[in-house]
Design an enzyme around this catalytic site. Structure first.
Site, PDB file in Angstrom:
ATOM      1  N   LYS A 121       0.840  -1.133  -0.255  1.00 49.73           N
ATOM      2  CA  LYS A 121      -0.153  -0.172  -0.041  1.00 49.73           C
ATOM      3  C   LYS A 121       1.003   1.142  -0.320  1.00 49.73           C
ATOM      4  CE  LYS A 121      -1.601  -1.377   3.644  1.00 49.73           C
ATOM      5  NZ  LYS A 121      -2.081  -2.432   4.127  1.00 49.73           N
ATOM      6  N   THR A 122       1.542   1.510   0.990  1.00 47.84           N
ATOM      7  CA  THR A 122       2.062   2.137   1.100  1.00 47.84           C
ATOM      8  C   THR A 122       3.541   2.991  -0.307  1.00 47.84           C
ATOM      9  OG1 THR A 122       2.627   2.565   3.174  1.00 47.84           O
ATOM     10  CG2 THR A 122       4.613   3.326   1.808  1.00 47.84           C
ATOM     11  N   GLU A 165      -3.577   5.420   1.479  1.00 46.97           N
ATOM     12  CA  GLU A 165      -3.464   4.693   1.682  1.00 46.97           C
ATOM     13  C   GLU A 165      -4.290   3.891   2.465  1.00 46.97           C
ATOM     14  OE1 GLU A 165      -0.026   1.975   4.222  1.00 46.97           O
ATOM     15  OE2 GLU A 165       0.843   4.068   3.007  1.00 46.97           O
TER      16      GLU A 165
END
Length: 470
Positions: A121-122, A165
Site C-alpha cells: 500500500k505505502t 493509503e
C-alpha cells in the site's frame, strides 16, 4: 481547487500524533489552517516537522496536554481506553474521532484514490503521489511512510486528486468513498482483528462497495486472494485487472532487472508500453502497474503517467539504502509479513548478484508471530544468514509461549543459518563479525529495528580494512 477545513477539525488534538497515519492527517490539517495539537510517547523528527507547521506537540501522555477548547480528539485503534488524555476528553465532553473518519473528511469534495491490500500500500500510494506531482497535478496525499523525494508522508495539494493509503487492519478503510480503489492483494493478516479469510474477504467486499457510482476498482489478476475477491463481486463496479495473467486487462509482459531499477513492459488497450521503475523487484514493478492503471482510470493519459512513475525513488524503510561502510551495504526493509519478506529478499537477491545477504529480522506483533512464525522462518532461509531479535510488541501484550524461537526453529528447519540476538545493543558487533566486503545487510521489520542501520554502519566503519567474515 481543494476544499477547505472541516469545522469539527479546526482545533484537533491527536493522541499519538507522531505515528505514520496520525501525523499525515495532522500535517494536512495544519497546512489547511487548523490549530493542531497532540502528544506522543517520544520526541522525533516527525514531531519537529509538525512543530514547523505550527502544531503544538507534547511529549508523553497527560490529561493537562488536552486543551479545554479542542474541537475534537483524534485517535487510532492503538490508543488504549485508559489513556489520560482520552479520559480527560470524556470529562470535558470533547468528541472523539477515529483517524479514519478524519481522513475521510479531508477527502470530501475531491477525487480520492484509495490504495488497499495486505502488502504494497505505502509503495503504490507513494508512486501515485510522486508521479501525479511530477505531472503538475498537485495532489493531496496521506501515506504510511516518508517519501524519499518530497520527504514527507502527507501533503495538502491544490489539485482535485487525493491519494490515500487505505488500511484494512482495523476495517477503517470502510470509511472512505473513493473514485478509484486499488486492491493489490488479499491475504490473512492482522490476526487480532480477523479470524479467517472469510472475514478478510467480507471486509474487502465492504470496501469495494464504498466506491462511488461510476468509479473503478483496480485489482490484481495474479494474486489468489484478489482473484477470489473479484469472483465474489456482483459486477456493479467497473473492474480493471492487472498482472501477468493472460486474462489481465493491463497485462505485464515483462519485468527486466537493471541493477536497482526495472524496465517494465505492459499491454494496455492492445498496445505495448515500456517504462522504468526506479526501485528493484518484481513486486514493486507490479505496484507501479497498479498505479498506472489507477491513473488511467482517472483520465490521465498512460503515455504521460508511465514515464512520470520513474520519478519515484522509494519510501523510507522500503528497501532504503542506509549507507555503506567497510565494503558492506546496509539496506532497511519494513517487511514484516512472510509474503513481504520473501518479495524483498528476492528483490535484493536479483539486485545484489553474487553478494552475500545477511538479514537482521525483528518480528512484529505476538499474534502475527503465533500465526505466521513458521512462514517467517522459511522466508529467512532465502538469505545467506540471519540474525533474529525479540518480538516487537507494538500495541499488543505478550502471548504465553509465543517468542522468536518459533521463527528461529522454523528457519533452521528450512536450512537457514540463524543467530539469535536478544539484546539489540549487541547486534552491530555481531553483524560486523559475520560480514565482509561485498556483503549486504538487510535490517527487516516494522518495529524499531530500523534504528540499527546507522549503528551497524558506525560499527563497520571501525573495522580493519581487510575485514573477513567470522
Amino acid at each position: 481547487m481543494a476544499p477547505g477545513l472541516p469545522t469539527a477539525l479546526d482545533r484537533p488534538h491527536f493522541i499519538g500524533i507522531g505515528g505514520a497515519g496520525m501525523s499525515g492527517i495532522a500535517k494536512i490539517l495544519a497546512q489547511r489552517g487548523a490549530k493542531v495539537a497532540g502528544s506522543d510517547a517520544k520526541d522525533s523528527a516527525t514531531a519537529e516537522a509538525l512543530r514547523a507547521l505550527g502544531a503544538t506537540v507534547h511529549i508523553g501522555h497527560a490529561a493537562e496536554h488536552l486543551a479545554d477548547d479542542a474541537s475534537c480528539v483524534v485517535v487510532s485503534s492503538a490508543i488504549r481506553e485508559d489513556n489520560p488524555e482520552l479520559l480527560r476528553a470524556a470529562e470535558l465532553g470533547i468528541p472523539v474521532v477515529h483517524r479514519s473518519d478524519a481522513l475521510a473528511a479531508l477527502m470530501e469534495g475531491l477525487r480520492p484514490i484509495a490504495v488497499a491490500g495486505t502488502h504494497g500500500k505505502t509503495t503504490t500510494t507513494s508512486m501515485l503521489a510522486v508521479s501525479l506531482t511530477e505531472l503538475g497535478l498537485n495532489p493531496s496525499y496521506a501515506i504510511g511512510g516518508d517519501l524519499d523525494a518530497p520527504g514527507s508522508n502527507a501533503l495538502h495539494g491544490e489539485g482535485d486528486i487525493f491519494v490515500a493509503e487505505a488500511d484494512e487492519s482495523d476495517r477503517s478503510f470502510h470509511k472512505y468513498a473513493p473514485e478509484v480503489a486499488i486492491i493489490l492483494n488479499v491475504e490473512l493478516d492482522h490476526h487480532a482483528n480477523y479470524a479467517s479469510m472469510e472475514e478478510i474477504h467480507e471486509s474487502f467486499e465492504t470496501f469495494v462497495g464504498r466506491i462511488v457510482p461510476g468509479g473503478t476498482l483496480v485489482i490484481s489478476a495474479d494474486h489468489a486472494g484478489a482473484r477470489e475477491l473479484t469472483r465474489r463481486l456482483d459486477g456493479s463496479v467497473r473492474t480493471v485487472t492487472y498482472g501477468e495473467s493472460a486474462d489481465a486487462d493491463v497485462r505485464v509482459l515483462s519485468v527486466v532487472p537493471q541493477g536497482l531499477k526495472s524496465e517494465v513492459t505492459v499491454e494496455l488497450d492492445g498496445a505495448p508500453l515500456t517504462f522504468t521503475v526506479s526501485v528493484p523487484g518484481r513486486h514493486y514493478a507490479h505496484n507501479a502497474v497498479a498505479a498506472l492503471a489507477a491513473g488511467v482510470a482517472l483520465g490521465i493519459p498512460a503515455a504521460e503517467l508511465a514515464p512520470a512513475l520513474a520519478a519515484y525513488t522509494g519510501v523510507k524503510r522500503r528497501l532504503q539504502l542506509k549507507g555503506e561502510a567497510a565494503g558492506v551495504q546496509v539496506v532497511d526493509s519494513y517487511a514484516h509479513h512472510p509474503t513481504e519478506m520473501t518479495a524483498d529478499l528476492e528483490a535484493m537477491r536479483a539486485a545484489a548478484g553474487d553478494s552475500r545477504i545477511l538479514v537482521v529480522f525483528q518480528p512484529h506483533l505476538f499474534s502475527r508471530t503465533r500465526e505466521l512464525g513458521t512462514e517467517m522462518g522459511q522466508a529467512l532461509a532465502l538469505a545467506d544468514a540471519a540474525v533474529v531479535l525479540d518480538i516487537y510488541p507494538a500495541r499488543e501484550d505478550p502471548i504465553p509461549g509465543v517468542t522468536s524461537e518459533l521463527i528461529i526453529d522454523a528457519a533452521r528447519a528450512a536450512g537457514a543459518d540463524v543467530t539469535p540476538v536478544l539484546d539489540k545493543a549487541e547486534v552491530p558487533s555481531v553483524v560486523a563479525g559475520m560480514t565482509g566486503p561485498g556483503d549486504l545487510v538487510l535490517t527487516m521489520g516494522a518495529g524499531d529495528v530500523t534504528d540499527l542501520g546507522p549503528r551497524i554502519l558506525d560499527r563497520l566503519s571501525k573495522q580493519p580494512k581487510q575485514s573477513s567474515r567470522g
